[in-house]
Design an enzyme around this catalytic site. Structure first.
Site, PDB file in Angstrom:
ATOM      1  N   ASN A   1      -0.223 -80.500  75.254  1.00  0.00           N
ATOM      2  CA  ASN A   1      -0.190 -79.259  76.032  1.00  0.00           C
ATOM      3  C   ASN A   1      -1.535 -78.524  76.037  1.00  0.00           C
ATOM      4  OD1 ASN A   1       1.039 -77.352  77.602  1.00  0.00           O
ATOM      5  ND2 ASN A   1       2.263 -76.426  75.969  1.00  0.00           N
TER       6      ASN A   1
ATOM      7  N   HIS B   1      17.143 -72.799  72.004  1.00  0.00           N
ATOM      8  CA  HIS B   1      16.399 -71.554  71.773  1.00  0.00           C
ATOM      9  C   HIS B   1      17.135 -70.345  72.338  1.00  0.00           C
ATOM     10  CE1 HIS B   1      12.174 -73.609  71.597  1.00  0.00           C
ATOM     11  NE2 HIS B   1      13.046 -74.178  70.791  1.00  0.00           N
TER      12      HIS B   1
ATOM     13  N   ARG C   1      18.035 -71.676  67.341  1.00  0.00           N
ATOM     14  CA  ARG C   1      16.826 -70.970  66.911  1.00  0.00           C
ATOM     15  C   ARG C   1      16.823 -69.615  67.588  1.00  0.00           C
ATOM     16  NH1 ARG C   1      10.535 -72.271  68.646  1.00  0.00           N
ATOM     17  NH2 ARG C   1      10.881 -70.657  70.202  1.00  0.00           N
TER      18      ARG C   1
ATOM     19  N   TYR D   1       5.556 -64.476  70.173  1.00  0.00           N
ATOM     20  CA  TYR D   1       5.715 -65.902  70.405  1.00  0.00           C
ATOM     21  C   TYR D   1       7.193 -66.212  70.724  1.00  0.00           C
ATOM     22  CZ  TYR D   1       7.169 -70.537  69.601  1.00  0.00           C
ATOM     23  OH  TYR D   1       7.791 -71.718  69.784  1.00  0.00           O
TER      24      TYR D   1
ATOM     25  N   ASP E   1      11.246 -69.645  64.106  1.00  0.00           N
ATOM     26  CA  ASP E   1       9.871 -70.168  64.122  1.00  0.00           C
ATOM     27  C   ASP E   1       8.897 -69.017  63.908  1.00  0.00           C
ATOM     28  OD1 ASP E   1       7.537 -71.536  64.536  1.00  0.00           O
ATOM     29  OD2 ASP E   1       8.105 -72.386  66.490  1.00  0.00           O
TER      30      ASP E   1
ATOM     31  N   HIS F   1       5.710 -69.564  63.694  1.00  0.00           N
ATOM     32  CA  HIS F   1       4.568 -70.021  64.493  1.00  0.00           C
ATOM     33  C   HIS F   1       3.217 -69.717  63.834  1.00  0.00           C
ATOM     34  CE1 HIS F   1       2.972 -71.404  68.467  1.00  0.00           C
ATOM     35  NE2 HIS F   1       4.103 -72.080  68.426  1.00  0.00           N
TER      36      HIS F   1
ATOM     37  N   GLU G   1      10.394 -71.956  60.141  1.00  0.00           N
ATOM     38  CA  GLU G   1       9.415 -72.946  60.608  1.00  0.00           C
ATOM     39  C   GLU G   1       7.984 -72.401  60.587  1.00  0.00           C
ATOM     40  OE1 GLU G   1      10.558 -74.417  64.434  1.00  0.00           O
ATOM     41  OE2 GLU G   1       8.503 -74.903  64.981  1.00  0.00           O
TER      42      GLU G   1
ATOM     43  N   GLU H   1       4.846 -79.770  63.450  1.00  0.00           N
ATOM     44  CA  GLU H   1       4.786 -80.070  64.888  1.00  0.00           C
ATOM     45  C   GLU H   1       3.362 -80.317  65.366  1.00  0.00           C
ATOM     46  OE1 GLU H   1       6.633 -76.492  66.547  1.00  0.00           O
ATOM     47  OE2 GLU H   1       4.666 -75.823  67.197  1.00  0.00           O
TER      48      GLU H   1
ATOM     49  N   ARG I   1       8.427 -82.049  60.945  1.00  0.00           N
ATOM     50  CA  ARG I   1       8.615 -81.849  62.390  1.00  0.00           C
ATOM     51  C   ARG I   1       7.703 -82.693  63.281  1.00  0.00           C
ATOM     52  NH1 ARG I   1      11.056 -78.558  65.207  1.00  0.00           N
ATOM     53  NH2 ARG I   1       9.426 -77.488  66.371  1.00  0.00           N
TER      54      ARG I   1
ATOM     55  N   HIS J   1       9.977 -81.924  66.645  1.00  0.00           N
ATOM     56  CA  HIS J   1       9.555 -81.005  67.692  1.00  0.00           C
ATOM     57  C   HIS J   1      10.082 -81.540  69.039  1.00  0.00           C
ATOM     58  CE1 HIS J   1       5.712 -79.035  69.584  1.00  0.00           C
ATOM     59  NE2 HIS J   1       6.698 -78.184  69.557  1.00  0.00           N
TER      60      HIS J   1
ATOM     61  N   ASP K   1       7.089 -79.214  76.588  1.00  0.00           N
ATOM     62  CA  ASP K   1       5.776 -79.815  76.844  1.00  0.00           C
ATOM     63  C   ASP K   1       5.650 -81.240  76.308  1.00  0.00           C
ATOM     64  OD1 ASP K   1       5.345 -77.254  74.810  1.00  0.00           O
ATOM     65  OD2 ASP K   1       4.430 -79.058  74.001  1.00  0.00           O
TER      66      ASP K   1
ATOM     67  N   GLU L   1      14.953 -80.751  68.040  1.00  0.00           N
ATOM     68  CA  GLU L   1      14.790 -79.604  68.943  1.00  0.00           C
ATOM     69  C   GLU L   1      14.996 -80.058  70.391  1.00  0.00           C
ATOM     70  OE1 GLU L   1      10.836 -77.973  68.895  1.00  0.00           O
ATOM     71  OE2 GLU L   1      11.472 -76.093  69.814  1.00  0.00           O
TER      72      GLU L   1
ATOM     73  N   TRP M   1      -2.218 -68.408  67.018  1.00  0.00           N
ATOM     74  CA  TRP M   1      -1.171 -68.235  68.024  1.00  0.00           C
ATOM     75  C   TRP M   1       0.058 -69.006  67.609  1.00  0.00           C
ATOM     76  CZ3 TRP M   1       1.308 -71.828  71.246  1.00  0.00           C
ATOM     77  CH2 TRP M   1       2.314 -71.231  72.064  1.00  0.00           C
TER      78      TRP M   1
HETATM   79  C1  GCO Z   1       8.365 -75.187  68.970  1.00  0.00           C
HETATM   80  C2  GCO Z   1       6.930 -74.976  69.219  1.00  0.00           C
HETATM   81  C3  GCO Z   1       6.474 -74.915  70.635  1.00  0.00           C
HETATM   82  C4  GCO Z   1       4.954 -74.903  70.701  1.00  0.00           C
HETATM   83  C5  GCO Z   1       4.507 -75.626  71.910  1.00  0.00           C
HETATM   84  C6  GCO Z   1       3.007 -75.638  72.069  1.00  0.00           C
HETATM   85  O1  GCO Z   1       8.770 -74.960  67.854  1.00  0.00           O
HETATM   86  O2  GCO Z   1       9.039 -75.605  69.882  1.00  0.00           O
HETATM   87  O3  GCO Z   1       6.358 -74.062  68.342  1.00  0.00           O
HETATM   88  O4  GCO Z   1       7.042 -73.876  71.368  1.00  0.00           O
HETATM   89  O5  GCO Z   1       4.462 -73.618  70.677  1.00  0.00           O
HETATM   90  O6  GCO Z   1       4.986 -76.922  71.852  1.00  0.00           O
HETATM   91  O7  GCO Z   1       2.653 -76.476  73.102  1.00  0.00           O
HETATM   92 MG    MG Z   2       7.355 -74.432  66.443  1.00  0.00          MG
END
Ligand code: GCO
Ligand code: MG
Length: 402
Positions: free
Chosen positions: A37, A122, A147, A159, A210, A212, A236, A262, A283, A312, A316, A339, A402
């Site tokens: 991505n 989600h 989630r 996020y 998550d 993140h 996560e 991930e 993941r 994961h 994307d 996921e 991020w």
């Molecule tokens: C998740 C991830 C994604 C990522 C994304 C980035 O747990 O699914 O954190 O949302 O942010 O795959 O490209």
């Molecule tokens: Mg994630």
């Protein structure tokens, strides 16, 4: 048997995907996902300019040898671009092997270890009431694992939460978007979110969240401890995982299970986390971690330490990766959860697939190989569109994770 042609297809049916197609002299072909991505064309070039030429003439049946050839032969090892490219080749070759054998991939791996694959969806809301409503919708759809992500009072963007509601897609066209972040506001609010979820829905559903990569280790420890009464399935990416020792500190303070990986692309990235039992779920994915061949190595290593898989599965990673992941999940003995974010309809049309979702669980289907194809004519109607992931800054402007 020989590979006679290999080509890269870049398409944007709602979002960008990179697909490798490997064709053999016996008319059988295989496909693999190589989507990274926001950096899609780097992998497309790696494949087109450096990998496809050396595939021609190779025996597609020798999957392991080809994996080693691409990994060791490049001299420059690991990294998301390299490992996604190797993964695409690996997936395509497993697809070919399955088609030759007339068997779905999970049968080649050792058969089904379970009837279906539990997936988590989600539930995201801009505020608490919306997040709870989305959670209820997921329960109605049959999800046993959900989630939850929610807007935080006083913060403009968070996020996992879309500004306009609806499905979350972090990559945006044009310049990278800037989000702002406050760990203090987040840490104050999140325990209230989980209290509200358990109050309203009880403890029947597996609950995931998550972070993140946003917190420092001690903040992550504080969050894990605060969330213990709500019995999460996992927390996560609580802190960035380049420094694996950081997770020792989190572990000293909390029994909230942890999922990481991930953004990892090799067994070396997760080695310490797994062997010191600093995480509970790994993941890594088929696309970003070197394909089925390498994922199998990671999962077997993890099983020695009772670490389970939790791959994961965002939008994307293409429906090709989703197919490969589901075959893997159906087989892998130390499976935890998968996921599943879903896809825009256009993406589902470009990639006809045998896998299916029903009542919170999935199955890869019984078509030979991966059971996923690409409609090249349709794909050509959706040309590549540059898109970037956002960046995050602290409220004073400092660039953050991020
Ligand atoms: C998740 C991830 C994604 C990522 C994304 C980035 O747990 O699914 O954190 O949302 O942010 O795959 O490209
Ligand atoms: Mg994630």
């Amino acid at each position: 048997m020989k590979i006679i042609h290999a080509e890269v297809i870049v398409t944007c049916p709602g979002r960008n995907f990179v697909t490798l197609k490997v064709v053999t002299d016996q008319g059988v072909y295989g496909i693999g996902d190589a989507t990274l991505n926001g950096r899609e064309l780097a992998v497309a070039s790696y494949l087109k300019d450096h990998v496809c030429p050396v595939l021609i003439g190779r025996d597609p049946r020798n999957i392991e040898d080809t994996w080693q050839y691409l990994y060791k032969g490049a001299y420059w090892r690991r990294g998301p671009v390299t490992m996604s490219a190797i993964a695409a080749v690996d997936m395509a070759l497993w697809d070919i092997k399955g088609k030759m054998a007339g068997m779905p991939l999970y049968q080649l791996l050792g058969g089904a270890s379970r009837e279906r694959v539990m997936v988590y969806g989600h539930a995201t809301g801009r505020d608490l009431p919306e997040a709870l409503d989305k959670y209820a919708e997921h329960i109605d759809q049959g999800f046993q694992a959900i989630r939850i992500q929610c807007g935080v009072p006083g913060m403009q963007s968070v996020y996992g939460v879309t500004k306009g509601g609806g499905a979350y897609e972090p990559a945006t066209k044009g310049w990278p978007q800037e989000e702002s972040w406050s760990s203090e506001k987040y840490l104050d609010f999140i325990p209230r979110l989980f209290e509200a979820v358990r109050d309203r829905f009880g403890f029947e559903t597996h609950l995931l969240h998550d972070v993140h990569h946003r917190l420092t280790p001690i903040e992550a420890a504080r969050l894990g401890k605060a969330l213990e009464p709500y019995r999460l399935f996992w927390m996560e990416d609580p802190t960035p995982a380049e420094n694996q020792e950081a997770f020792r500190l989190i572990r000293q303070h909390t029994v909230t299970p942890i999922a990481v990986g991930e953004i990892f692309n090799s067994i070396w990235d997760c080695k310490q986390l797994i062997e010191e039992q600093l995480i509970d779920y790994i993941r890594t994915t088929v696309t970003h971690a070197g394909g089925i061949t390498h994922m199998r190595r990671i999962a077997d290593f993890a099983s020695m330490y009772q670490v389970r898989t939790g791959a994961h599965g965002p939008s994307d990673l293409s429906p090709v990766c989703m197919g490969a992941a589901l075959h893997f999940d159906l087989w892998v003995p130390n499976f935890g959860v998968q996921e599943y974010m879903g896809y825009p309809q256009a993406a589902l049309d470009v990639f006809p697939h045998a896998w299916e979702f029903r009542q919170g669980s999935m199955h890869p289907g019984d078509a030979p190989g991966l059971g996923v194809d690409i409609d090249e004519k349709l794909a050509a109607r959706y040309p590549y569109e540059p898109a970037y992931l956002p960046v995050a800054r602290l409220e004073d402007g400092t660039l953050w994770n991020w």
